[in-house]
Design an enzyme around this catalytic site. Structure first.
Site, mmCIF file in Angstrom:
data_model
loop_
_atom_site.group_PDB
_atom_site.id
_atom_site.type_symbol
_atom_site.label_atom_id
_atom_site.label_comp_id
_atom_site.label_asym_id
_atom_site.label_seq_id
_atom_site.Cartn_x
_atom_site.Cartn_y
_atom_site.Cartn_z
ATOM 1 N N VAL A 13 -9.494 -46.935 -62.695
ATOM 2 C CA VAL A 13 -10.122 -45.843 -61.950
ATOM 3 C C VAL A 13 -11.402 -45.350 -62.625
ATOM 4 O O VAL A 13 -12.049 -44.449 -62.110
ATOM 5 C CB VAL A 13 -9.146 -44.655 -61.707
ATOM 6 N N LYS A 15 -11.759 -44.510 -66.206
ATOM 7 C CA LYS A 15 -11.623 -43.634 -67.375
ATOM 8 C C LYS A 15 -12.420 -44.150 -68.570
ATOM 9 O O LYS A 15 -13.119 -43.376 -69.236
ATOM 10 C CB LYS A 15 -10.151 -43.479 -67.783
ATOM 11 N N THR A 16 -12.337 -45.430 -68.833
ATOM 12 C CA THR A 16 -13.014 -46.000 -69.998
ATOM 13 C C THR A 16 -14.523 -45.956 -69.828
ATOM 14 O O THR A 16 -15.254 -45.543 -70.742
ATOM 15 C CB THR A 16 -12.537 -47.444 -70.240
ATOM 16 N N LYS A 37 -7.902 -42.626 -78.282
ATOM 17 C CA LYS A 37 -7.065 -43.213 -77.231
ATOM 18 C C LYS A 37 -5.634 -42.956 -77.662
ATOM 19 O O LYS A 37 -5.122 -43.585 -78.587
ATOM 20 C CB LYS A 37 -7.349 -44.720 -77.108
ATOM 21 N N THR A 41 -1.985 -49.131 -73.286
ATOM 22 C CA THR A 41 -0.921 -49.945 -72.705
ATOM 23 C C THR A 41 -1.498 -51.237 -72.142
ATOM 24 O O THR A 41 -2.683 -51.323 -71.822
ATOM 25 C CB THR A 41 -0.179 -49.199 -71.574
ATOM 26 N N ASP A 50 -9.184 -50.110 -75.060
ATOM 27 C CA ASP A 50 -10.164 -49.256 -74.393
ATOM 28 C C ASP A 50 -11.100 -48.557 -75.374
ATOM 29 O O ASP A 50 -12.292 -48.405 -75.094
ATOM 30 C CB ASP A 50 -9.460 -48.212 -73.528
#
Length: 97
Positions: A13, A15-16, A37, A41, A50
């Site tokens: 979506v 985030k990173t 972080k 996962t 990430d």
């Protein structure tokens, strides 16, 4: 020291990338940046996560990762399925401090 939390309710979506953009903007303004972080996962121990991707995209940021779980699931579910201890909010707060 301001702390920003970037969160989202699903995978892929943004985030990173959003974190990298905010970090790059802060770096450009002359600020130091640390990216935490809390739980990574869906990544093997030898794979880049990430936080590494944020550093690649943004530049000279300090990164930390508290836990890594093998399945690409919500962190609590991934921890449970892997028989591992989930990350607790107090641990995240302490690491951020």
């Amino acid at each position: 020291m301001p702390i920003l939390v970037i969160t989202g309710t699903g995978t892929e979506v943004g985030k990173t990338v959003t974190t990298a953009a905010v970090a790059a903007s802060a770096l450009a303004a002359g600020r130091s940046v640390a990216v935490l972080k809390a739980a990574q996962t869906g990544v093997r121990p030898d794979e880049r996560g990430d936080a590494d991707e944020v550093a690649r995209l943004a530049g000279a940021v300090t990164t930390a990762e508290l836990a890594r779980y093998p399945e690409p699931l919500a962190p609590a579910t991934a921890a449970l399925r892997a028989g591992m201890v989930p990350v607790r909010p107090r641990e995240v707060a302490a690491a951020a401090a």
